[in-house]
Write an enzyme that holds these catalytic residues in place. Structure first.
Site, PDB file in Angstrom:
ATOM      1  N   ARG A  61       0.849  -1.205   0.000  1.00 19.31           N
ATOM      2  CA  ARG A  61       0.000   0.000   0.000  1.00 19.31           C
ATOM      3  C   ARG A  61       0.880   1.250   0.000  1.00 19.31           C
ATOM      4  NH1 ARG A  61      -1.493   2.036   4.511  1.00 19.31           N
ATOM      5  NH2 ARG A  61      -1.956   0.081   5.554  1.00 19.31           N
ATOM      6  N   TYR A 113     -16.740  16.193 -15.484  1.00 18.93           N
ATOM      7  CA  TYR A 113     -17.184  14.804 -15.569  1.00 18.93           C
ATOM      8  C   TYR A 113     -18.243  14.525 -14.485  1.00 18.93           C
ATOM      9  CZ  TYR A 113     -17.149   9.811 -14.792  1.00 18.93           C
ATOM     10  OH  TYR A 113     -17.549   8.518 -14.591  1.00 18.93           O
ATOM     11  N   ASP A 185      -7.858  18.047 -14.883  1.00 18.31           N
ATOM     12  CA  ASP A 185      -8.164  16.693 -15.338  1.00 18.31           C
ATOM     13  C   ASP A 185      -7.735  16.642 -16.806  1.00 18.31           C
ATOM     14  OD1 ASP A 185      -9.358  14.422 -16.460  1.00 18.31           O
ATOM     15  OD2 ASP A 185     -11.045  14.467 -15.067  1.00 18.31           O
ATOM     16  N   LYS A 210      -8.933   5.534 -19.665  1.00 15.56           N
ATOM     17  CA  LYS A 210      -9.264   6.013 -21.002  1.00 15.56           C
ATOM     18  C   LYS A 210      -8.053   5.890 -21.947  1.00 15.56           C
ATOM     19  CE  LYS A 210     -13.123   6.566 -19.083  1.00 15.56           C
ATOM     20  NZ  LYS A 210     -13.188   7.360 -17.905  1.00 15.56           N
TER      21      LYS A 210
HETATM   22  C1  LIG Z   1     -12.743  13.271 -17.743  1.00 14.92           C
HETATM   23  C2  LIG Z   1     -12.917  12.156 -16.772  1.00 14.92           C
HETATM   24  N1  LIG Z   1     -12.378  12.273 -15.547  1.00 14.92           N
HETATM   25  C3  LIG Z   1     -12.512  11.289 -14.626  1.00 14.92           C
HETATM   26  C4  LIG Z   1     -13.208  10.133 -14.902  1.00 14.92           C
HETATM   27  C5  LIG Z   1     -13.349   9.063 -13.838  1.00 14.92           C
HETATM   28  O1  LIG Z   1     -12.459   8.012 -14.101  1.00 14.92           O
HETATM   29  P1  LIG Z   1     -12.725   6.462 -13.707  1.00 14.92           P
HETATM   30  O2  LIG Z   1     -13.952   6.016 -14.447  1.00 14.92           O
HETATM   31  O3  LIG Z   1     -11.465   5.789 -14.143  1.00 14.92           O
HETATM   32  O4  LIG Z   1     -12.922   6.423 -12.233  1.00 14.92           O
HETATM   33  C6  LIG Z   1     -13.770   9.967 -16.166  1.00 14.92           C
HETATM   34  C7  LIG Z   1     -14.524   8.731 -16.493  1.00 14.92           C
HETATM   35  O5  LIG Z   1     -15.259   8.654 -17.447  1.00 14.92           O
HETATM   36  C8  LIG Z   1     -13.616  11.009 -17.122  1.00 14.92           C
HETATM   37  O6  LIG Z   1     -14.147  10.902 -18.355  1.00 14.92           O
END
Ligand SMILES: Cc1ncc(COP(=O)(O)O)c(C=O)c1O
Length: 393
Positions: A61, A113, A185, A210
């Site tokens: 961890r 998101y 992000d 992604k």
């Molecule tokens: C722009 C963006 N940020 C964060 C996330 C969250 O990521 P995760 O689904 O890997 O938890 C997503 C998921 O679709 C996303 O499109």
């Protein structure tokens, strides 16, 4: 806990071109055996041969050599000092938000998101962390949201799914004047196209599920810190919350990342063709793609990114028609998610943004007719022919 997994930046590697860094990131050859990939250290704990001289890693961890290789890899690609790998993008984002305390306030991109929106409005609000959502394309709105207790600004650009563009440098410059922590992000662009740390952003976040992973087979999140001090704080949170990425996933993610540039280039080329084709159709009411000549944020986007990415959103006019397209499309995966080798067609109103109240969603331009197409590596002629038949009728 020993002083583990501090991460390191090999100065020589920073000078390499991006494509070379993707393959030669420092841990690509196992020092002990010469094996051509990072070993999977499937171990939860590490033997102390000498209790007075503990091993570098003592418990997975707190640090694991496979995960550490990935963490150093993303730090190198983003140009930060230290990277962190988490069990999902949301684990990366929620762990990072723990830098804030009860009573703090943050300013957030309004069409963030859906999961991040849910985290802020239904979990962190209960813990006394408040947020104001603003149209980040308008710096005046960002400035107007400042409160005495504001501690951070959270950007997502291009935003999801309407691909609005925030001027990262301008917002960051203003945020620094007010001692605010800045976070981006960077999921949609990846460090291949956009490196926010280079313009002073403190923390870059990713849903590595992604484009970085790229194959719809691994769930992961990453964070990169600009400074040692932020890195130290993120390390404490990652270890304290236990939101770490497992070693199998760490390995799989590194394997996917090696082809990031090749995948992004191909997908972007096809996305540009698809966006232009959609734009030419009478039955599509709107097309969102930063590469389109009339995209409102194009100029700013070109200042801060070297490409437009592989996500195209478009409005087919109504919810009924959107559902028809989803049911008729034969090539793309109809699914939540994006950024894979195969194309993925999503319906934000019922998928990624289902958590958003309808009136808020509509206010943010996420209409019932909006579809999001993440362009994969198929032949673009086939993608267009398929979409054409799905749009008939
Ligand atoms: C722009 C963006 N940020 C964060 C996330 C969250 O990521 P995760 O689904 O890997 O938890 C997503 C998921 O679709 C996303 O499109």
């Amino acid at each position: 806990m020993s002083d583990l997994g501090k991460g390191h930046q090999d100065k020589g590697k920073q000078d390499l071109k991006f494509a070379t860094k993707l393959l030669h990131f420092g841990s690509e050859i196992d020092g002990a055996t010469g094996a051509s990939s990072v070993p999977i250290y499937q171990a939860s704990t590490f033997h102390h041969a000498d209790i007075f001289n503990p091993p570098v890693h003592d418990y997975s961890r707190s640090g694991n050599p496979t995960r550490q290789a990935l963490e150093d890899y993303i730090a190198l690609l983003e140009g930060g000092v230290r990277g962190f790998a988490y069990s999902s993008g949301m684990a990366a984002i929620s762990s990072t938000f723990m830098l804030l305390s009860a009573g703090d306030h943050m300013i957030v991109t309004e069409d963030v998101y859906g999961g991040t929106y849910r985290l802020l409005t239904s979990i962190l609000n209960r813990h006394g962390i408040e947020s104001t959502f603003v149209d980040m394309t308008d710096l005046d709105q960002v400035k107007a949201a400042l409160k005495p207790n504001t501690k951070a600004v959270y950007m997502e650009t291009p935003s999801n799914p309407t691909l609005k563009i925030t001027d990262i440098e301008a917002v960051t410059k203003w945020a620094k004047e007010h001692d605010l922590l800045t976070m981006v992000d960077n999921t949609f662009m990846t460090p291949y196209y956009q490196r926010p740390i280079e313009v002073g952003v403190d923390i870059v976040l990713h849903s590595a599920t992604k484009f970085l992973g790229g194959h719809s087979d691994v769930l992961a999140g990453l964070a990169v810190a600009r400074t040692e001090e932020i890195g130290r704080q993120l390390k404490q949170l990652q270890n304290g919350l236990g939101t770490v990425l497992g070693v199998q996933e760490s390995w799989l993610l590194m394997r996917g990342m090696k082809t990031l540039q090749a995948r992004m280039k191909h997908s972007e080329e096809s996305a540009a063709v698809l966006a232009a084709w959609l734009k030419g159709r009478q039955d599509i009411t709107q097309v969102f793609y930063p590469g389109l000549i009339d995209h409102p944020g194009r100029e700013i986007h070109e200042k801060q990114s070297t490409g437009y990415g592989a996500v195209v959103s478009f409005d087919v006019g109504s919810g009924e028609r959107a559902k028809q397209v989803l049911n008729r499309a034969r090539i793309p995966l109809v699914a939540v998610s994006l950024g894979a080798v195969e194309s993925i067609l999503s319906y934000p109103a019922m998928m990624s943004h289902a958590a958003m109240p309808a009136e808020v969603r509509l206010e943010r331009g996420i209409t019932d007719g909006l579809l999001r197409f993440s362009v994969g590596l198929e032949d673009v002629d086939d993608l267009i022919a398929d979409l054409d038949q799905a749009l008939q009728g």
